[in-house]
Structures are given as structure tokens and as C-alpha cells.
Design a protein around this motif. Sequence first.
Motif, PDB file in Angstrom:
ATOM      1  N   TYR A  91       0.847  -1.200   0.000  1.00 26.72           N
ATOM      2  CA  TYR A  91       0.000   0.000   0.000  1.00 26.72           C
ATOM      3  C   TYR A  91       0.883   1.252   0.000  1.00 26.72           C
ATOM      4  N   CYS A  92       1.993   1.202   0.729  1.00 22.70           N
ATOM      5  CA  CYS A  92       2.926   2.333   0.757  1.00 22.70           C
ATOM      6  C   CYS A  92       4.056   2.139  -0.263  1.00 22.70           C
ATOM      7  N   HIS A  93       4.585   0.916  -0.333  1.00 22.65           N
ATOM      8  CA  HIS A  93       5.716   0.630  -1.224  1.00 22.65           C
ATOM      9  C   HIS A  93       5.200  -0.048  -2.496  1.00 22.65           C
ATOM     10  N   GLY A  94       4.419   0.685  -3.286  1.00 27.37           N
ATOM     11  CA  GLY A  94       3.783   0.117  -4.467  1.00 27.37           C
ATOM     12  C   GLY A  94       4.757  -0.276  -5.548  1.00 27.37           C
ATOM     13  N   GLY A  95       5.956   0.271  -5.557  1.00 26.78           N
ATOM     14  CA  GLY A  95       6.942  -0.061  -6.588  1.00 26.78           C
ATOM     15  C   GLY A  95       7.407  -1.495  -6.520  1.00 26.78           C
ATOM     16  N   ALA A  96       7.245  -2.164  -5.391  1.00 30.20           N
ATOM     17  CA  ALA A  96       7.703  -3.548  -5.259  1.00 30.20           C
ATOM     18  C   ALA A  96       6.955  -4.486  -6.203  1.00 30.20           C
ATOM     19  N   PHE A  97       5.745  -4.115  -6.627  1.00 31.30           N
ATOM     20  CA  PHE A  97       4.968  -4.942  -7.542  1.00 31.30           C
ATOM     21  C   PHE A  97       5.470  -4.867  -8.980  1.00 31.30           C
ATOM     22  N   LYS A  98       5.961  -3.700  -9.393  1.00 29.14           N
ATOM     23  CA  LYS A  98       6.131  -3.476 -10.824  1.00 29.14           C
ATOM     24  C   LYS A  98       7.470  -2.876 -11.222  1.00 29.14           C
ATOM     25  N   SER A  99       8.387  -2.673 -10.297  1.00 28.21           N
ATOM     26  CA  SER A  99       9.652  -2.046 -10.684  1.00 28.21           C
ATOM     27  C   SER A  99      10.811  -2.611  -9.878  1.00 28.21           C
ATOM     28  N   LYS A 100      12.009  -2.155 -10.234  1.00 29.73           N
ATOM     29  CA  LYS A 100      13.221  -2.595  -9.535  1.00 29.73           C
ATOM     30  C   LYS A 100      13.196  -2.163  -8.072  1.00 29.73           C
ATOM     31  N   ASN A 101      12.785  -0.920  -7.819  1.00 30.37           N
ATOM     32  CA  ASN A 101      12.800  -0.365  -6.468  1.00 30.37           C
ATOM     33  C   ASN A 101      11.431  -0.461  -5.807  1.00 30.37           C
ATOM     34  N   ALA A 102      11.444  -0.692  -4.493  1.00 36.94           N
ATOM     35  CA  ALA A 102      10.176  -0.718  -3.757  1.00 36.94           C
ATOM     36  C   ALA A 102       9.601   0.685  -3.626  1.00 36.94           C
ATOM     37  N   SER A 103      10.447   1.708  -3.692  1.00 35.22           N
ATOM     38  CA  SER A 103      10.088   3.136  -3.642  1.00 35.22           C
ATOM     39  C   SER A 103       9.692   3.597  -2.244  1.00 35.22           C
ATOM     40  N   ILE A 104      10.005   4.860  -1.961  1.00 36.21           N
ATOM     41  CA  ILE A 104       9.593   5.505  -0.709  1.00 36.21           C
ATOM     42  C   ILE A 104       8.266   6.198  -0.968  1.00 36.21           C
ATOM     43  N   PRO A 105       7.226   5.958  -0.156  1.00 34.96           N
ATOM     44  CA  PRO A 105       5.920   6.576  -0.427  1.00 34.96           C
ATOM     45  C   PRO A 105       5.978   8.092  -0.254  1.00 34.96           C
ATOM     46  N   SER A 106       5.200   8.783  -1.063  1.00 33.38           N
ATOM     47  CA  SER A 106       5.098  10.234  -0.909  1.00 33.38           C
ATOM     48  C   SER A 106       4.254  10.555   0.310  1.00 33.38           C
ATOM     49  N   ALA A 107       4.397  11.769   0.799  1.00 29.38           N
ATOM     50  CA  ALA A 107       3.630  12.180   1.983  1.00 29.38           C
ATOM     51  C   ALA A 107       2.135  12.201   1.703  1.00 29.38           C
ATOM     52  N   ASN A 108       1.746  12.304   0.425  1.00 31.74           N
ATOM     53  CA  ASN A 108       0.317  12.280   0.101  1.00 31.74           C
ATOM     54  C   ASN A 108      -0.303  10.930   0.439  1.00 31.74           C
ATOM     55  N   VAL A 109       0.501   9.844   0.363  1.00 32.34           N
ATOM     56  CA  VAL A 109       0.002   8.528   0.769  1.00 32.34           C
ATOM     57  C   VAL A 109      -0.319   8.536   2.262  1.00 32.34           C
ATOM     58  N   CYS A 110       0.536   9.193   3.044  1.00 35.72           N
ATOM     59  CA  CYS A 110       0.270   9.316   4.487  1.00 35.72           C
ATOM     60  C   CYS A 110      -1.034  10.065   4.738  1.00 35.72           C
ATOM     61  N   MET A 111      -1.277  11.100   3.913  1.00 31.21           N
ATOM     62  CA  MET A 111      -2.455  11.944   4.131  1.00 31.21           C
ATOM     63  C   MET A 111      -3.759  11.253   3.759  1.00 31.21           C
ATOM     64  N   ASN A 112      -3.686  10.115   3.055  1.00 32.61           N
ATOM     65  CA  ASN A 112      -4.914   9.363   2.799  1.00 32.61           C
ATOM     66  C   ASN A 112      -5.614   9.007   4.107  1.00 32.61           C
ATOM     67  N   CYS A 113      -4.843   8.789   5.151  1.00 33.75           N
ATOM     68  CA  CYS A 113      -5.425   8.475   6.463  1.00 33.75           C
ATOM     69  C   CYS A 113      -5.308   9.656   7.422  1.00 33.75           C
ATOM     70  N   HIS A 114      -4.135  10.315   7.411  1.00 36.62           N
ATOM     71  CA  HIS A 114      -3.841  11.285   8.465  1.00 36.62           C
ATOM     72  C   HIS A 114      -4.423  12.671   8.221  1.00 36.62           C
ATOM     73  N   ASN A 115      -5.226  12.847   7.166  1.00 33.05           N
ATOM     74  CA  ASN A 115      -5.969  14.109   7.083  1.00 33.05           C
ATOM     75  C   ASN A 115      -7.113  14.134   8.084  1.00 33.05           C
ATOM     76  N   THR A 116      -7.499  12.951   8.594  1.00 34.68           N
ATOM     77  CA  THR A 116      -8.519  12.882   9.663  1.00 34.68           C
ATOM     78  C   THR A 116      -7.979  12.242  10.938  1.00 34.68           C
ATOM     79  N   ILE A 117      -7.040  11.302  10.814  1.00 31.88           N
ATOM     80  CA  ILE A 117      -6.478  10.631  12.001  1.00 31.88           C
ATOM     81  C   ILE A 117      -5.303  11.469  12.506  1.00 31.88           C
ATOM     82  N   THR A 118      -5.471  12.109  13.673  1.00 28.56           N
ATOM     83  CA  THR A 118      -4.447  13.022  14.199  1.00 28.56           C
ATOM     84  C   THR A 118      -3.775  12.504  15.452  1.00 28.56           C
ATOM     85  N   GLY A 119      -4.264  11.373  16.010  1.00 30.17           N
ATOM     86  CA  GLY A 119      -3.679  10.857  17.249  1.00 30.17           C
ATOM     87  C   GLY A 119      -3.948  11.735  18.453  1.00 30.17           C
TER      88      GLY A 119
END
Length: 420
Positions: A259-287
Motif C-alpha cells: 500500500y505504501c511501497h507500491g513499486g515492489a509490484f512493478k519495478s526494480k525499487n520498492a520506492s519511498i511513499p510520498s507524503a500524500n500517501v500518508c495523508m490518505n489516512c492522516h488528514n482525519t487521524i491526528t492521534g
Amino acid sequence: MRNISSVLGKLARVVSMSLVLLFAVATLHAQDVKEGEKIFKAKCTSCHKVDRKVVGPALKGITETKSEEWLIKWIKNSQALIASGDKDAIAIFEEYNKSVMTSFTDLSDDQIKSVLAYIKAESAEKPKDATSPGETAKDDNANLFMIFGLLGIVVLAIVVIVVLNRVIRTLERVIATNQAAVEAEEEPKTNKKFLAFAQGFVKNKKLVGFAVLMLVALLAVGGWKTMWNVGVHTGYQPVQPIKFSHQLHAGVNKIECQYCHGGAFKSKNASIPSANVCMNCHNTITGSEHYDGETSPEIAKIYRALDWNPETRTYGNNPKPIQWVRIHNLPDFAYFNHSQHVTVAGVECQTCHGPIETMEEVYQYSPLTMKWCVDCHKATDVKSDNKYYEDLIKAHESIKKGEKMTAAMIGGLECGKCHY
């Protein structure tokens, strides 16, 4: 010393019991407000604050503008109140773009009243002369009693501490004096024994030769082991700019790695997720439920990186990248393709990265050496029931039939063949 310790222990227990009783009397007066505060922080702070607007409206003064009966109905089931045709409920529903407020049917009327009492207490200013003369006199007497009681306990504690310090200092002086005397007697004997041993060791040439040989062997083994582990970073655990917990996300919440490292499915690198992926949840979940209604400090770092304002729920024009520290790193001459292992071979992430779902902070689990990779390739069975090997088998069948086979038929058009 034992008698003094016993007396001090009993005195400490008396002091502790007195403090507990005094604080119990003080907290009885604010029991309802405290219960309301606890419920409010557990269930309401993710959307509401008393003094400012968040997802929902600011609640300051709400008990003055709405009746208690209406507020209880609204909190328990706002949709039922809207469906009944209540004008105030419909107006609020329309004002906040028809956002549905969570229903709290599990709360009793008394619990909701406690929450409203907490909101009222937070909303009201400190009264100057709100009590009658009789009530003022009673409160003053109670306050004076508590103040004098606390002062007495503090004085008693200070006396105990002073007495204890004096006893400890006296004992330290006695111990230091005795130890100095013992050391003064033993030092000449120790020096003489050491000198005798050193002289005997130097005179014994065979023993000296054996010691030198053992030292050389020890240094050789240590040097070889050190050189053998050059470039191996097992256990490497750098400090990251944000304390992201894989144990919480992948373990407790069971979020898939891809879900975060989507590159592992289709590329050489697993990739670092962008902060927008974090905001899919954390725009409402603030702890906020763990930080007295305030946003978690680590989630706030994501907001700052994206220049996101949680109050206005808008993005600014000054985003900054999150400077993550790389943990797993292969030499430039080593080619590794995540998609070939994850998608084609079906290798689990934990095979290389270890029990990632239990790591509070990620570290390098495997050595990532050539020997480690080769041993895995020797022991791992090839799964031929996938499209990659199906195409390869078709290519071999074409050769057997005398048909033409091109490089494209065996993956020659893949970008990673040249660009890695």
C-alpha cells in the motif's frame, strides 16, 4: 540504622496516606467535570475543540445557546433528530456540507451531562464574586484547612529529608575513613606482588614467546573478522526524521506493505511513499486522543512537510521534502529487482526484511551479502505457474518447431534490461 530506617518508613507511609486523603477530598467536588473531560477527550477531540473550530464547530458557549435536552438528542443520534424535522438540526447539517456526525448511542444521559458540564466549565470565565457570603466562608474554611494541612506535610517532609541527609553523610564519612585505612595497608603488599610477577614473567622467555604468539593470533583473527564484515550493515538502525512505526501500521493495523511501497509490484525499487500517501489516512487521524486533544507531534511533522493547515484543511505553497535516511543499500554493481522477486517468485517481504510488522523502528535485518543471496537461490524452488515462465516455455516451443524467436519474446523489451 535499622531503627532509623523503620521510623522513616512509617513516617513516609503516614505522609503518603495524608496526601491521598487531602487530594481525595479536593477531587470529589470536580467529579462530574473530570468524568466529562475523560469522555470528551476519548470520543470528541478528533472533530471538536472547545475554543476553536476543527472538523466540527467550536463548542464554547454551546450550553448557553442550546437546551440540555436538545443537546442530548443531538449527541446520541443527530440523524434521527434531523429526520424528525428539527429546524436547528437541519440548519447545522446544511452549514457543514451535510457531514454526518458520529452517533454516541452507547453514552447514557448522565454521561452526556458530564460532557456538557466539562464544556461549560471550559467555556466560562473565572467568576470573581459568584458565591454568597455563607458559601464564601465555607469555601475559605475548607481551603484554609487544606492549605495548612499541606504546609504541615511539606514541613514534615523537609525535616525527614534533612535528618536523612545528615545520617547518610555521617555514614559516608565513616566508610571513606575505613576504606582509606584499608587501602593504605594493602597497597604496599599489592605493589610488591605485581612487581614480583612482572619480573618472573619477563625472565621466562618461553612464556613471553607464547604470549606474543597468542597476541598475534588474536589480532589476526580480529582483523580478518573485521575485514570480512566490511560493507555488511546488519542491525543498522538510523534515526529517521519522523518516528514512523511499522509495528503500529503493518502489525496492529495490518496495512499491506505494498500500500505504501507500491513499486515492489512493478519495478526494480520498492520506492519511498510520498507524503500524500500518508495523508490518505492522516488528514482525519491526528492521534489527538493520546495528546490531550492536540495533534500527535509526529503527524504534525507530515503536516509541516506538506504545508497543510489542519484547521482550515487547506494546502499552502511551501511544501518541503521529508529527508528519510536509507537503510537497505546494495553496491552499484549488484542488480536486484523487487518485482521479479515479489510478483514473479512470490517472495514475502519478511524473507529479506525480517519481521517488519514487529519493528517500532526499522533496522537492516539481513546481511545482504552475495553469499546470503546465493544460499537463498540454491534453496528456493522456482514457481513456474506464472506468466513469465509461461512466455518462456512458449518461446522454447517455438524454437522446437523451427519458428523464429526474438529477444522481445524473452523479456528483451523490459526497461530494466538496460536502464538500472
